[in-house]
Design a protein around this motif. Structure first.
Motif, mmCIF file in Angstrom:
data_model
loop_
_atom_site.group_PDB
_atom_site.id
_atom_site.type_symbol
_atom_site.label_atom_id
_atom_site.label_comp_id
_atom_site.label_asym_id
_atom_site.label_seq_id
_atom_site.Cartn_x
_atom_site.Cartn_y
_atom_site.Cartn_z
ATOM 1 N N VAL A 26 0.740 -1.600 0.156
ATOM 2 C CA VAL A 26 0.229 0.209 0.108
ATOM 3 C C VAL A 26 1.212 1.081 -0.074
ATOM 4 C CG1 VAL A 26 -1.666 1.758 1.641
ATOM 5 C CG2 VAL A 26 -1.881 -1.183 1.212
ATOM 6 N N ARG A 27 1.876 1.428 0.308
ATOM 7 C CA ARG A 27 2.718 2.132 0.739
ATOM 8 C C ARG A 27 3.290 2.649 -0.621
ATOM 9 N NH1 ARG A 27 7.259 1.567 5.045
ATOM 10 N NH2 ARG A 27 8.128 0.566 3.603
ATOM 11 N N THR A 28 3.642 1.479 -1.504
ATOM 12 C CA THR A 28 4.786 1.559 -2.023
ATOM 13 C C THR A 28 3.417 2.188 -3.225
ATOM 14 O OG1 THR A 28 6.337 0.062 -1.759
ATOM 15 C CG2 THR A 28 5.868 0.357 -4.511
ATOM 16 N N VAL A 29 2.318 1.700 -3.430
ATOM 17 C CA VAL A 29 1.356 2.557 -4.450
ATOM 18 C C VAL A 29 1.154 3.595 -4.134
ATOM 19 C CG1 VAL A 29 -0.995 2.258 -4.942
ATOM 20 C CG2 VAL A 29 0.794 0.228 -4.863
ATOM 21 N N ALA A 30 1.271 4.407 -2.861
ATOM 22 C CA ALA A 30 1.087 5.669 -2.738
ATOM 23 C C ALA A 30 2.245 6.535 -3.034
ATOM 24 C CB ALA A 30 0.381 5.840 -1.116
ATOM 25 N N LEU A 31 3.155 5.841 -3.120
ATOM 26 C CA LEU A 31 4.317 6.580 -3.601
ATOM 27 C C LEU A 31 4.592 6.905 -4.482
ATOM 28 C CD1 LEU A 31 6.655 8.427 -3.087
ATOM 29 C CD2 LEU A 31 8.355 5.878 -2.729
ATOM 30 N N LEU A 32 4.170 6.105 -5.308
ATOM 31 C CA LEU A 32 4.048 5.860 -7.126
ATOM 32 C C LEU A 32 2.720 7.026 -7.367
ATOM 33 C CD1 LEU A 32 4.468 1.657 -7.671
ATOM 34 C CD2 LEU A 32 6.265 3.970 -8.166
ATOM 35 N N ARG A 33 2.196 6.494 -6.890
ATOM 36 C CA ARG A 33 0.801 8.120 -6.902
ATOM 37 C C ARG A 33 1.482 9.157 -7.078
ATOM 38 N NH1 ARG A 33 -4.178 4.543 -5.329
ATOM 39 N NH2 ARG A 33 -4.802 3.020 -6.534
ATOM 40 N N PHE A 34 2.115 8.954 -5.639
ATOM 41 C CA PHE A 34 2.293 10.556 -5.238
ATOM 42 C C PHE A 34 3.706 11.364 -6.446
ATOM 43 C CE2 PHE A 34 5.612 13.138 -2.771
ATOM 44 C CZ PHE A 34 5.156 13.912 -2.730
ATOM 45 N N LEU A 35 4.463 10.601 -6.748
ATOM 46 C CA LEU A 35 5.375 10.581 -7.215
ATOM 47 C C LEU A 35 4.806 10.727 -9.322
ATOM 48 C CD1 LEU A 35 7.796 8.067 -6.646
ATOM 49 C CD2 LEU A 35 8.420 10.625 -6.329
ATOM 50 N N ALA A 36 3.302 10.032 -9.526
ATOM 51 C CA ALA A 36 3.234 10.151 -11.210
ATOM 52 C C ALA A 36 2.128 11.713 -11.226
ATOM 53 C CB ALA A 36 2.315 8.994 -11.129
ATOM 54 N N ASP A 37 1.488 12.738 -9.903
ATOM 55 C CA ASP A 37 0.407 13.103 -9.846
ATOM 56 C C ASP A 37 1.542 14.390 -9.451
ATOM 57 O OD1 ASP A 37 -1.596 14.881 -10.500
ATOM 58 O OD2 ASP A 37 -2.787 13.894 -8.953
ATOM 59 N N PRO A 38 1.895 15.432 -10.270
ATOM 60 C CA PRO A 38 2.072 17.027 -9.563
ATOM 61 C C PRO A 38 0.831 17.369 -8.815
ATOM 62 C CG PRO A 38 2.405 16.457 -11.920
ATOM 63 C CD PRO A 38 1.840 15.195 -11.618
ATOM 64 N N ALA A 39 -0.047 17.214 -9.417
ATOM 65 C CA ALA A 39 -1.152 18.436 -8.628
ATOM 66 C C ALA A 39 -1.583 17.378 -7.379
ATOM 67 C CB ALA A 39 -2.205 18.163 -9.277
ATOM 68 N N SER A 40 -1.193 16.671 -7.512
ATOM 69 C CA SER A 40 -1.517 15.920 -5.850
ATOM 70 C C SER A 40 -0.170 16.098 -4.861
ATOM 71 C CB SER A 40 -1.796 13.768 -6.339
ATOM 72 O OG SER A 40 -1.461 12.977 -4.506
ATOM 73 N N ARG A 41 1.326 15.991 -5.612
ATOM 74 C CA ARG A 41 2.389 16.854 -4.861
ATOM 75 C C ARG A 41 2.177 18.155 -4.506
ATOM 76 N NH1 ARG A 41 5.191 14.157 -9.094
ATOM 77 N NH2 ARG A 41 5.550 15.640 -10.022
ATOM 78 N N ARG A 42 1.479 19.289 -5.321
ATOM 79 C CA ARG A 42 1.848 20.407 -5.096
ATOM 80 C C ARG A 42 0.556 20.760 -3.407
ATOM 81 N NH1 ARG A 42 1.547 21.435 -10.541
ATOM 82 N NH2 ARG A 42 -0.394 21.194 -10.197
ATOM 83 N N ARG A 43 -0.512 19.563 -3.690
ATOM 84 C CA ARG A 43 -1.638 19.571 -2.635
ATOM 85 C C ARG A 43 -0.745 19.414 -1.461
ATOM 86 N NH1 ARG A 43 -5.171 17.295 -6.199
ATOM 87 N NH2 ARG A 43 -4.714 15.323 -4.867
ATOM 88 N N ILE A 44 -0.453 17.898 -1.037
ATOM 89 C CA ILE A 44 0.659 17.328 0.083
ATOM 90 C C ILE A 44 1.629 18.572 0.412
ATOM 91 C CG2 ILE A 44 1.437 15.891 0.622
ATOM 92 C CD1 ILE A 44 -0.201 13.863 -1.336
ATOM 93 N N THR A 45 2.026 18.760 -0.635
ATOM 94 C CA THR A 45 3.131 20.329 0.314
ATOM 95 C C THR A 45 2.695 20.749 0.540
ATOM 96 O OG1 THR A 45 4.714 19.108 -1.901
ATOM 97 C CG2 THR A 45 5.094 21.409 -0.712
ATOM 98 N N ALA A 46 1.441 21.772 -0.415
ATOM 99 C CA ALA A 46 0.670 22.928 0.449
ATOM 100 C C ALA A 46 0.264 22.205 2.125
ATOM 101 C CB ALA A 46 0.307 23.231 -0.419
#
Length: 146
Positions: free
Chosen positions: A46-66
């Motif tokens: 589950v952690r690996t899938v979440a990390l891969l989704r995080f890396l693949a989605d720039p919008a998600s990265r921006r949201r999580i970083t904010a």
């Protein structure tokens, strides 16, 4: 081990097994427990899938970083507001420690709320009406210079 995993998940969903009880059971001598190892591997997946989704989605990265920056900002404000013994809780009583942390969070929330109220009052002030003629400026000098 799939049937065992499903049995545990269904027991939790139906309320027959409390997740706290499960964690307590898995936490004691759990390295020898087969279900513990399976749950650990599922967690890794589950952690690996979440990390891969995080890396693949720039919008998600921006949201999580904010969101992370907001939380870190709040924690920084809380640390700045701590007083007495540099924020060190000298008491080993868990109830007292929790009370001190809650009071500090309450203080930080009160400061944020009061700041928002002050900013709202300032922003609601109406400025003087704009006078496009600007009577205090003598434009005749500009006409002579041209």
């Amino acid at each position: 081990m799939w049937p065992d995993l499903m049995r545990v998940a269904i027991s939790i969903r139906e309320g027959r097994l409390n997740s706290v009880t499960l964690l307590r059971r898995l936490g004691s001598h759990s390295r020898k427990n087969e279900i513990y190892r399976v749950f650990r591997e599922v967690g890794h997946s589950v952690r690996t899938v979440a990390l891969l989704r995080f890396l693949a989605d720039p919008a998600s990265r921006r949201r999580i970083t904010a969101v992370t920056n907001k939380v870190e900002g709040f924690n920084g404000l809380s640390a700045w507001l701590r007083f007495g013994n540099d924020g060190v809780i000298a008491d080993n009583d868990p109830a007292e420690q929790e009370r001190m942390i809650k009071f500090n969070s309450l203080l930080a929330n009160c400061v944020i709320f009061h700041t928002a109220l002050d900013m709202t009052d300032v922003l609601r002030l109406r400025p003087d009406d704009f006078d496009p003629d600007l009577p205090e400026i003598d434009f005749t000098l500009l006409g002579e210079a041209a």
